[in-house]
Scaffold this motif. Sequence first.
Motif, PDB file in Angstrom:
ATOM      1  N   LEU A  66       0.830  -1.208   0.000  1.00 48.59           N
ATOM      2  CA  LEU A  66       0.000   0.000   0.000  1.00 48.59           C
ATOM      3  C   LEU A  66       0.862   1.255   0.000  1.00 48.59           C
ATOM      4  O   LEU A  66       0.561   2.225  -0.717  1.00 48.59           O
ATOM      5  N   GLU A  67       1.923   1.241   0.797  1.00 47.66           N
ATOM      6  CA  GLU A  67       2.799   2.417   0.867  1.00 47.66           C
ATOM      7  C   GLU A  67       3.386   2.736  -0.504  1.00 47.66           C
ATOM      8  O   GLU A  67       3.468   3.910  -0.906  1.00 47.66           O
ATOM      9  N   ARG A  68       3.758   1.711  -1.261  1.00 51.62           N
ATOM     10  CA  ARG A  68       4.342   1.945  -2.587  1.00 51.62           C
ATOM     11  C   ARG A  68       3.307   2.493  -3.560  1.00 51.62           C
ATOM     12  O   ARG A  68       3.616   3.360  -4.389  1.00 51.62           O
ATOM     13  N   ILE A  69       2.069   1.998  -3.464  1.00 50.60           N
ATOM     14  CA  ILE A  69       1.011   2.492  -4.342  1.00 50.60           C
ATOM     15  C   ILE A  69       0.764   3.975  -4.091  1.00 50.60           C
ATOM     16  O   ILE A  69       0.667   4.778  -5.029  1.00 50.60           O
ATOM     17  N   PHE A  70       0.673   4.372  -2.831  1.00 54.89           N
ATOM     18  CA  PHE A  70       0.427   5.781  -2.506  1.00 54.89           C
ATOM     19  C   PHE A  70       1.643   6.642  -2.829  1.00 54.89           C
ATOM     20  O   PHE A  70       1.507   7.798  -3.258  1.00 54.89           O
ATOM     21  N   ALA A  71       2.846   6.079  -2.677  1.00 51.50           N
ATOM     22  CA  ALA A  71       4.066   6.839  -2.954  1.00 51.50           C
ATOM     23  C   ALA A  71       4.212   7.172  -4.431  1.00 51.50           C
ATOM     24  O   ALA A  71       4.942   8.104  -4.791  1.00 51.50           O
ATOM     25  N   GLU A  72       3.504   6.423  -5.309  1.00 51.78           N
ATOM     26  CA  GLU A  72       3.556   6.726  -6.746  1.00 51.78           C
ATOM     27  C   GLU A  72       3.187   8.184  -7.017  1.00 51.78           C
ATOM     28  O   GLU A  72       3.693   8.799  -7.955  1.00 51.78           O
ATOM     29  N   SER A  73       2.290   8.730  -6.209  1.00 47.97           N
ATOM     30  CA  SER A  73       1.845  10.115  -6.411  1.00 47.97           C
ATOM     31  C   SER A  73       2.377  11.037  -5.323  1.00 47.97           C
ATOM     32  O   SER A  73       1.851  12.136  -5.128  1.00 47.97           O
ATOM     33  N   GLY A  74       3.406  10.574  -4.603  1.00 46.39           N
ATOM     34  CA  GLY A  74       3.997  11.410  -3.564  1.00 46.39           C
ATOM     35  C   GLY A  74       3.142  11.542  -2.328  1.00 46.39           C
ATOM     36  O   GLY A  74       3.315  12.474  -1.544  1.00 46.39           O
ATOM     37  N   ARG A  75       2.219  10.600  -2.125  1.00 48.59           N
ATOM     38  CA  ARG A  75       1.332  10.646  -0.975  1.00 48.59           C
ATOM     39  C   ARG A  75       1.679   9.557   0.032  1.00 48.59           C
ATOM     40  O   ARG A  75       2.368   8.586  -0.295  1.00 48.59           O
ATOM     41  N   SER A  76       1.158   9.695   1.234  1.00 46.71           N
ATOM     42  CA  SER A  76       1.364   8.704   2.289  1.00 46.71           C
ATOM     43  C   SER A  76       0.066   7.977   2.564  1.00 46.71           C
ATOM     44  O   SER A  76      -0.988   8.603   2.727  1.00 46.71           O
ATOM     45  N   VAL A  77       0.140   6.655   2.634  1.00 48.60           N
ATOM     46  CA  VAL A  77      -1.044   5.866   2.954  1.00 48.60           C
ATOM     47  C   VAL A  77      -1.611   6.260   4.311  1.00 48.60           C
ATOM     48  O   VAL A  77      -2.831   6.194   4.529  1.00 48.60           O
ATOM     49  N   TYR A  80      -4.472   8.563   4.515  1.00 53.84           N
ATOM     50  CA  TYR A  80      -5.734   8.082   3.968  1.00 53.84           C
ATOM     51  C   TYR A  80      -6.391   7.012   4.836  1.00 53.84           C
ATOM     52  O   TYR A  80      -7.578   6.743   4.683  1.00 53.84           O
ATOM     53  N   MET A  81      -5.627   6.363   5.698  1.00 57.92           N
ATOM     54  CA  MET A  81      -6.206   5.344   6.572  1.00 57.92           C
ATOM     55  C   MET A  81      -5.356   5.177   7.826  1.00 57.92           C
ATOM     56  O   MET A  81      -4.161   5.461   7.831  1.00 57.92           O
ATOM     57  N   ASP A  82      -6.016   4.722   8.876  1.00 55.65           N
ATOM     58  CA  ASP A  82      -5.394   4.546  10.195  1.00 55.65           C
ATOM     59  C   ASP A  82      -5.128   3.056  10.389  1.00 55.65           C
ATOM     60  O   ASP A  82      -6.054   2.277  10.636  1.00 55.65           O
ATOM     61  N   LEU A  83      -3.859   2.648  10.272  1.00 56.25           N
ATOM     62  CA  LEU A  83      -3.488   1.240  10.372  1.00 56.25           C
ATOM     63  C   LEU A  83      -2.973   0.934  11.779  1.00 56.25           C
ATOM     64  O   LEU A  83      -2.084   1.621  12.278  1.00 56.25           O
ATOM     65  N   ARG A  84      -3.499  -0.127  12.398  1.00 53.03           N
ATOM     66  CA  ARG A  84      -3.104  -0.537  13.743  1.00 53.03           C
ATOM     67  C   ARG A  84      -2.453  -1.921  13.684  1.00 53.03           C
ATOM     68  O   ARG A  84      -3.029  -2.871  13.138  1.00 53.03           O
ATOM     69  N   GLY A 239      -9.908   4.229   0.988  1.00 52.43           N
ATOM     70  CA  GLY A 239      -8.687   5.010   0.841  1.00 52.43           C
ATOM     71  C   GLY A 239      -8.186   5.011  -0.587  1.00 52.43           C
ATOM     72  O   GLY A 239      -7.775   6.052  -1.123  1.00 52.43           O
ATOM     73  N   LEU A 240      -8.214   3.841  -1.232  1.00 53.27           N
ATOM     74  CA  LEU A 240      -7.798   3.750  -2.634  1.00 53.27           C
ATOM     75  C   LEU A 240      -8.767   4.501  -3.545  1.00 53.27           C
ATOM     76  O   LEU A 240      -8.355   5.142  -4.521  1.00 53.27           O
ATOM     77  N   MET A 241     -10.065   4.445  -3.239  1.00 55.05           N
ATOM     78  CA  MET A 241     -11.046   5.188  -4.034  1.00 55.05           C
ATOM     79  C   MET A 241     -10.791   6.684  -3.942  1.00 55.05           C
ATOM     80  O   MET A 241     -10.842   7.403  -4.954  1.00 55.05           O
ATOM     81  N   LYS A 242     -10.499   7.156  -2.749  1.00 53.01           N
ATOM     82  CA  LYS A 242     -10.230   8.584  -2.573  1.00 53.01           C
ATOM     83  C   LYS A 242      -8.960   8.985  -3.322  1.00 53.01           C
ATOM     84  O   LYS A 242      -8.925  10.028  -3.996  1.00 53.01           O
ATOM     85  N   LEU A 243      -7.935   8.147  -3.225  1.00 52.00           N
ATOM     86  CA  LEU A 243      -6.695   8.452  -3.941  1.00 52.00           C
ATOM     87  C   LEU A 243      -6.948   8.498  -5.446  1.00 52.00           C
ATOM     88  O   LEU A 243      -6.490   9.428  -6.132  1.00 52.00           O
ATOM     89  N   ALA A 244      -7.671   7.514  -5.961  1.00 54.32           N
ATOM     90  CA  ALA A 244      -7.958   7.491  -7.399  1.00 54.32           C
ATOM     91  C   ALA A 244      -8.711   8.755  -7.817  1.00 54.32           C
ATOM     92  O   ALA A 244      -8.395   9.377  -8.847  1.00 54.32           O
ATOM     93  N   GLY A 245      -9.699   9.144  -7.016  1.00 54.93           N
ATOM     94  CA  GLY A 245     -10.441  10.360  -7.329  1.00 54.93           C
ATOM     95  C   GLY A 245      -9.566  11.599  -7.260  1.00 54.93           C
ATOM     96  O   GLY A 245      -9.664  12.495  -8.117  1.00 54.93           O
TER      97      GLY A 245
END
Length: 511
Positions: A66-77, A80-84, A239-245
Amino acid sequence: MMAGTSVAVVGGGLGGLAAACVAASRGHDVTLYDKNAWIGGKAAVLHEGGFRFDMGPTILTVPRVLERIFAESGRSVHDYMDLRRLDPQWRCFFDDGSRIDLMENVATMAAEMDRFAPGQGAGEGYRRFLALSEHLHGVSEKFFFWKPVQDLFDTIDIRANLNPGTLRDVLSLRMHASVAGTIRGKVRDARLAQMLDHFVQYVGSSPYGAPAVLCAIAHMQTADGVWYPMGGTRAVAEGLMKLAGDLGATLKADSEVEGVAIENGAVKGVRVGGAVVPYDRVISNMDAVRTYRELVGGEVGRTYEKRNFEPACSGVVLYLGLNKRYDHLAHHDFVFSRDPEEEFDAIYRKGEPAPDPTAYLAAPSSTDPSVAPEGGEALYVLVHTPYLRPHHDWSQMLPAYRQKILDKLKRTAGMPDIEERIVVERHLTPADIHSRYKVLNGAIYGLASHGRIMGAFKPGNRSREVRGLYLAGGAAHPGPGMPMVMMSGWIAADALDRDASGTAEDLKAAS
């Protein structure tokens, strides 16, 4: 990159969403279609009576995907979501009444295994198993992950890489061995071996038939942890839907793609509502075999279907709203069968529901109280079953099998009054899964990972049959499980981008 490259993504599961995000990050014009009223595929949610249930996957591992997918656009996962992080990772209940927790720390786990099975060297065996698992994980990262792979020729350039180091790596994959045999060569206690077998259940396959390279899953989980996204797995999809949008992709629910338009062996668009919508390239997040059979069709589809891919297992899922939670349950629990060989033989060889199945439980209220009314539990129960056979009528089979599952929980998991606690109940059967998600014969995990040599391989992410067609999801490389499905989306989008920009190292697979 070629200006104006338009991309259709067919299917909005986690693989399709990951592909849409990566393709949009690379500057492509992306439209995602899904036949359902929601986007997210199996990462759907059920709300009823004040309870919230994840309907599909519930165990998140390897968050760096997930971190790599979000990093494609310079963003942090993490924006977009709270991981525990969860520890223990699982709690295990055995048929003899014993229990043990699977802990993340290797030293702690080894010591606990020695206490659980004294005098058998279980802790040292576990360390040796994890050392092998770490090595297999490293080889997988080198040859299999983050690249479009269909067979050995995609993993190794014989002329460039046929050297002693590569040969050692290939031989170390233990192609002669199964997961179960490898585990039992290190850990002799039958209960602990059964616990370790279940890493391969992430890919819906039998440890007795799956290749030893899949033991790598154990190190991936131990090293990267088990995580819970607050709000449930649905939060990953959202989170992925929001990133895509945010990246400009268009997401269309209630929009079923009826086929891929092909001219002279190349994609020209997709058919939606009886009309062809032109696109330069298509990524299918639909099951790979059904993509070729139903979307591509024709001689290509018939030829592909003749390859006799074996579906992975299916399952029965019970969504049980309890008016009182069980305090002795961890977030994730396995209630193991009395005999793993009997269980896997029934499911994978005989093609029948196991007489005494293993049940996986997710009891998330201790981590996320919002899933249930105060003091209650949104209990998720999954039992693996065979993929759909022609004689299986789950409308008739479910009542008796539901009772078998509940009786198992009463007997082995310390839940004797579970039926009295149920105030909300829903279910999914293999037939429901087949129709709801367009998977092959109701298989939850795509295609089975059976076979000592080729069991680790799935249909490649870059189609060899249709130029401009790419595959993502659990039935495509690198296979099922949340991180691998999302990695498949990254790989498909990366292959598409390389082909569009003319930078692919080997375009013969797309020609």
